[in-house]
Structure formats: C-alpha cells, structure tokens
Motif scaffolding. Structure first.
Motif, PDB file in Angstrom:
ATOM      1  N   ILE A 262       0.859  -1.194   0.000  1.00  0.00           N
ATOM      2  CA  ILE A 262       0.000   0.000   0.000  1.00  0.00           C
ATOM      3  C   ILE A 262       0.889   1.236   0.000  1.00  0.00           C
ATOM      4  O   ILE A 262       1.842   1.321   0.789  1.00  0.00           O
ATOM      5  CB  ILE A 262      -0.937   0.049   1.220  1.00  0.00           C
TER       6      ILE A 262
ATOM      7  N   CYS B   6      -1.488  -1.584   9.180  1.00  0.00           N
ATOM      8  CA  CYS B   6      -1.150  -2.263   7.930  1.00  0.00           C
ATOM      9  C   CYS B   6      -0.372  -3.546   8.192  1.00  0.00           C
ATOM     10  O   CYS B   6      -0.694  -4.610   7.643  1.00  0.00           O
ATOM     11  CB  CYS B   6      -0.330  -1.341   7.025  1.00  0.00           C
TER      12      CYS B   6
ATOM     13  N   ILE C 263      -2.552  -0.823  -3.782  1.00  0.00           N
ATOM     14  CA  ILE C 263      -3.460   0.290  -3.475  1.00  0.00           C
ATOM     15  C   ILE C 263      -2.634   1.566  -3.341  1.00  0.00           C
ATOM     16  O   ILE C 263      -1.575   1.558  -2.711  1.00  0.00           O
ATOM     17  CB  ILE C 263      -4.212   0.066  -2.150  1.00  0.00           C
TER      18      ILE C 263
ATOM     19  N   VAL D 175      -3.268   5.307  -1.835  1.00  0.00           N
ATOM     20  CA  VAL D 175      -4.193   6.123  -1.043  1.00  0.00           C
ATOM     21  C   VAL D 175      -3.682   7.548  -0.996  1.00  0.00           C
ATOM     22  O   VAL D 175      -2.515   7.779  -0.659  1.00  0.00           O
ATOM     23  CB  VAL D 175      -4.315   5.568   0.399  1.00  0.00           C
TER      24      VAL D 175
ATOM     25  N   SER E 272      -4.843  11.040   0.887  1.00  0.00           N
ATOM     26  CA  SER E 272      -5.772  11.648   1.836  1.00  0.00           C
ATOM     27  C   SER E 272      -6.242  13.003   1.334  1.00  0.00           C
ATOM     28  O   SER E 272      -5.766  13.521   0.321  1.00  0.00           O
ATOM     29  CB  SER E 272      -5.093  11.797   3.204  1.00  0.00           C
TER      30      SER E 272
ATOM     31  N   TYR F 207      -7.609   5.213  -4.044  1.00  0.00           N
ATOM     32  CA  TYR F 207      -8.578   5.510  -2.986  1.00  0.00           C
ATOM     33  C   TYR F 207      -8.261   6.882  -2.410  1.00  0.00           C
ATOM     34  O   TYR F 207      -7.124   7.139  -2.000  1.00  0.00           O
ATOM     35  CB  TYR F 207      -8.505   4.427  -1.906  1.00  0.00           C
ATOM     36  N   SER F 208      -9.266   7.776  -2.386  1.00  0.00           N
ATOM     37  CA  SER F 208      -9.049   9.164  -1.953  1.00  0.00           C
ATOM     38  C   SER F 208     -10.064   9.563  -0.890  1.00  0.00           C
ATOM     39  O   SER F 208     -11.053  10.250  -1.178  1.00  0.00           O
ATOM     40  CB  SER F 208      -9.152  10.119  -3.147  1.00  0.00           C
TER      41      SER F 208
ATOM     42  N   HIS G   5     -10.109   3.978   7.654  1.00  0.00           N
ATOM     43  CA  HIS G   5      -9.706   4.295   6.288  1.00  0.00           C
ATOM     44  C   HIS G   5      -8.870   3.164   5.682  1.00  0.00           C
ATOM     45  O   HIS G   5      -9.033   2.831   4.501  1.00  0.00           O
ATOM     46  CB  HIS G   5      -8.923   5.614   6.265  1.00  0.00           C
TER      47      HIS G   5
ATOM     48  N   TRP H 202     -11.290   0.247   5.026  1.00  0.00           N
ATOM     49  CA  TRP H 202     -12.139   0.509   3.862  1.00  0.00           C
ATOM     50  C   TRP H 202     -11.339   0.357   2.569  1.00  0.00           C
ATOM     51  O   TRP H 202     -11.857  -0.187   1.575  1.00  0.00           O
ATOM     52  CB  TRP H 202     -12.746   1.899   3.950  1.00  0.00           C
ATOM     53  N   ALA H 203     -10.096   0.806   2.555  1.00  0.00           N
ATOM     54  CA  ALA H 203      -9.250   0.653   1.370  1.00  0.00           C
ATOM     55  C   ALA H 203      -9.054  -0.819   1.030  1.00  0.00           C
ATOM     56  O   ALA H 203      -9.128  -1.217  -0.145  1.00  0.00           O
ATOM     57  CB  ALA H 203      -7.897   1.332   1.594  1.00  0.00           C
TER      58      ALA H 203
ATOM     59  N   LYS I  81     -12.272  -2.346  -0.363  1.00  0.00           N
ATOM     60  CA  LYS I  81     -12.433  -1.958  -1.771  1.00  0.00           C
ATOM     61  C   LYS I  81     -11.508  -2.785  -2.666  1.00  0.00           C
ATOM     62  O   LYS I  81     -11.884  -3.188  -3.773  1.00  0.00           O
ATOM     63  CB  LYS I  81     -12.136  -0.462  -1.949  1.00  0.00           C
ATOM     64  N   TYR I  82     -10.301  -3.030  -2.183  1.00  0.00           N
ATOM     65  CA  TYR I  82      -9.352  -3.853  -2.929  1.00  0.00           C
ATOM     66  C   TYR I  82      -9.885  -5.275  -3.090  1.00  0.00           C
ATOM     67  O   TYR I  82      -9.816  -5.863  -4.180  1.00  0.00           O
ATOM     68  CB  TYR I  82      -8.011  -3.861  -2.196  1.00  0.00           C
TER      69      TYR I  82
END
Length: 276
Positions: free
Chosen positions: A38, A74, A217, A219, A221, A241-242, A254, A257-258, A261-262
């Motif tokens: 990530i 993570c 991924i 990300v 912010s 992902y934003s 967050h 959720w990332a 989505k992955y």
C-alpha cells in the motif's frame, strides 16, 4: 504499595478491549486477499493545522502520529510493504527558507522514528529511503542512513520513504542507467555482444522502486485525486482511494475501507495485471 486508581484500571481495560476487537476485525478481513503493498500520499497536514488553528508544524507532528498508527494497522493485517511520499523533488523549487523548514522538520521526524525502534523491531520493519538522497541536507541524509542501518537486519515488513523523489526524475534516470550498463558490460576483457533494445525489465531493475513490488493500493488523503508525480510507472494497475480525511485524521477505518475496496475489485485488478 499504592492502590491503583480506578481510572487506570478502566483505561487498561478499554485499551485491551480495543486491541481484542481490532485483532478479531483483522482475522475477518484476512479471510479475503490482503494487499502486499500500500502506498500513501500524505496530504493535508497544513490544512489540518489551519482547520484547528494550531501553531506552525503542529499539523506535521499530528501527521507523524497518524503515520505510526497506520503502519501498525497495515502490518498487523499482513501488508508487507508500505510506501509514503514524504518530500517531492519539486518542493526544492520553493523559497530557501521553506525548504530549510521542511528539511529541519524531516530531520526531526526521522529522529523521532529512531526513538520508536521498539515498535519498528517488533514488527520487523526495514526502512528504506527512496529518491535522490544527495539532494537532501547533510543532517537529513545522515539521519536517513542511520535509520536504514539500524533496521537493515529486519526482513518481515518494509517501510519505503520517498524523499527527493518524482517519477519524472526516476524514469529518465533508470533509462540512462540501463543504457549505461548495456554499453559497458563486458565478459573478461572482451566486449559482450548485446541486444541494442532496452527492455522493460532492464528499466525496472534500475528504478528507485525496484526494491518492492508495484503497489496494490494507492491512497491519497484529503480527497485529492492527483498523483502529484508519484509512482506513475508503478501504479498503472493499482486501486486508487481518496478519502476526504486530512492526513492527521486518517485512521483504522480508512485502512480497512481501502482493503475492502481492494478485495471487492481483486479479480478485476489481477486480470488487468496479467494483461499488462
């Protein structure tokens, strides 16, 4: 012996409950595919400070605490590589006093990171600074080298910190170095006959980010969708992902959720990687 205060007992109970719930959540999530890598664009430290009317630098300090928490989440979920965009080469175009301020701040944060070696070693984190490190001020470069040396024996997880980095610098540099290597390669004293064509694999070996697989991924912010010259080569098949949260506001939800989505898009992303 002094009796422990009720507030201390409650605090430890709540802390233990939070850890247990987090571990249960991670076990549930790990039933699906977990991203290996990530990458984060840490955007919004200054806006966070302005939003809460904090003193200069307070946003970056809050951002550092957010980074340490996100790293922990993570790695606990099984992500092996985390990359963060700490300082762009383009930032050197700012006023000299602004650049010096960022250098001083970066030095402070690396020193702070070195004080967290208990956590770093617990998760087996190896730290790698990625970019044109010669552009950094001497104190920052020396501190970065110390951090890499202090964690060199760790192999379980990796933290890649991109400093003095842009993709528009990384890609031409890798082309130049790949061409240089082909032109000077020898077998003994006899020039080895080589193909003149430079292949993709030749370029990727010479890239700063060649030490890690491409991110699964990316990300950013604060709700921004720009890549800002970051990992342009490596993120062609990454999930973007934003979240709207400013960087210091980023937390467990967050990251979760990332990853969800992955997982939802996993088979599509894998198909695109195979087609590339």
């Amino acid at each position: 012996m002094e009796e422990e205060k009720p507030t201390g007992v409650v605090s430890r109970f709540v802390g233990g409950l939070n850890i247990s719930m987090r571990r249960f959540l991670f076990r549930v999530i790990s039933s699906g595919p977990i991203p290996e890598h990530i990458a984060f664009i840490m955007d919004g430290n200054r806006r966070f400070a302005k939003k809460w009317k904090l003193e200069e630098g307070a946003g970056h300090k809050a951002g550092f605490l957010a980074l340490m928490s996100l790293l922990k989440y993570c790695y606990e979920m099984g992500v092996k590589y985390v990359t963060v965009y700490a300082f762009s080469l383009d930032n050197f175009k700012r006023r000299p006093d602004e650049v010096q301020y960022v250098m001083d701040l970066m030095h402070e944060k690396i020193q702070g990171f070195l004080k967290e070696l208990d956590m770093v070693n617990r998760y087996g984190i190896r730290v790698l600074f990625i970019g044109d490190l010669n552009r950094l001020s001497d104190p920052v470069r020396i501190a970065a080298e110390k951090a890499m040396e202090a964690t060199a024996m760790n192999k379980k997880t990796y933290l890649l910190v991109c400093v003095a980095y842009t993709s528009s610098h990384e890609i031409p540099r890798s082309i130049y170095e790949a061409c240089e290597e082909k032109s000077r390669r020898k077998v003994g004293e006899v020039e080895e006959e080589q193909e003149e064509v430079i292949k993709v694999v030749d370029l990727e070996k010479k890239m700063y980010m060649g030490v890690a697989p491409d991110p699964d991924i990316l990300v950013r912010s604060s709700g921004e969708t720009r890549l800002s010259n970051f990992l342009l080569w490596q993120t062609s098949n990454s999930l973007l992902y934003s979240p709207k949260a400013l960087w210091p506001e980023m937390g467990l939800r967050h990251v979760v959720w990332a990853i969800l989505k992955y997982q939802k898009n996993y088979f599509y992303l894998e198909k695109k990687k195979k087609e590339a």
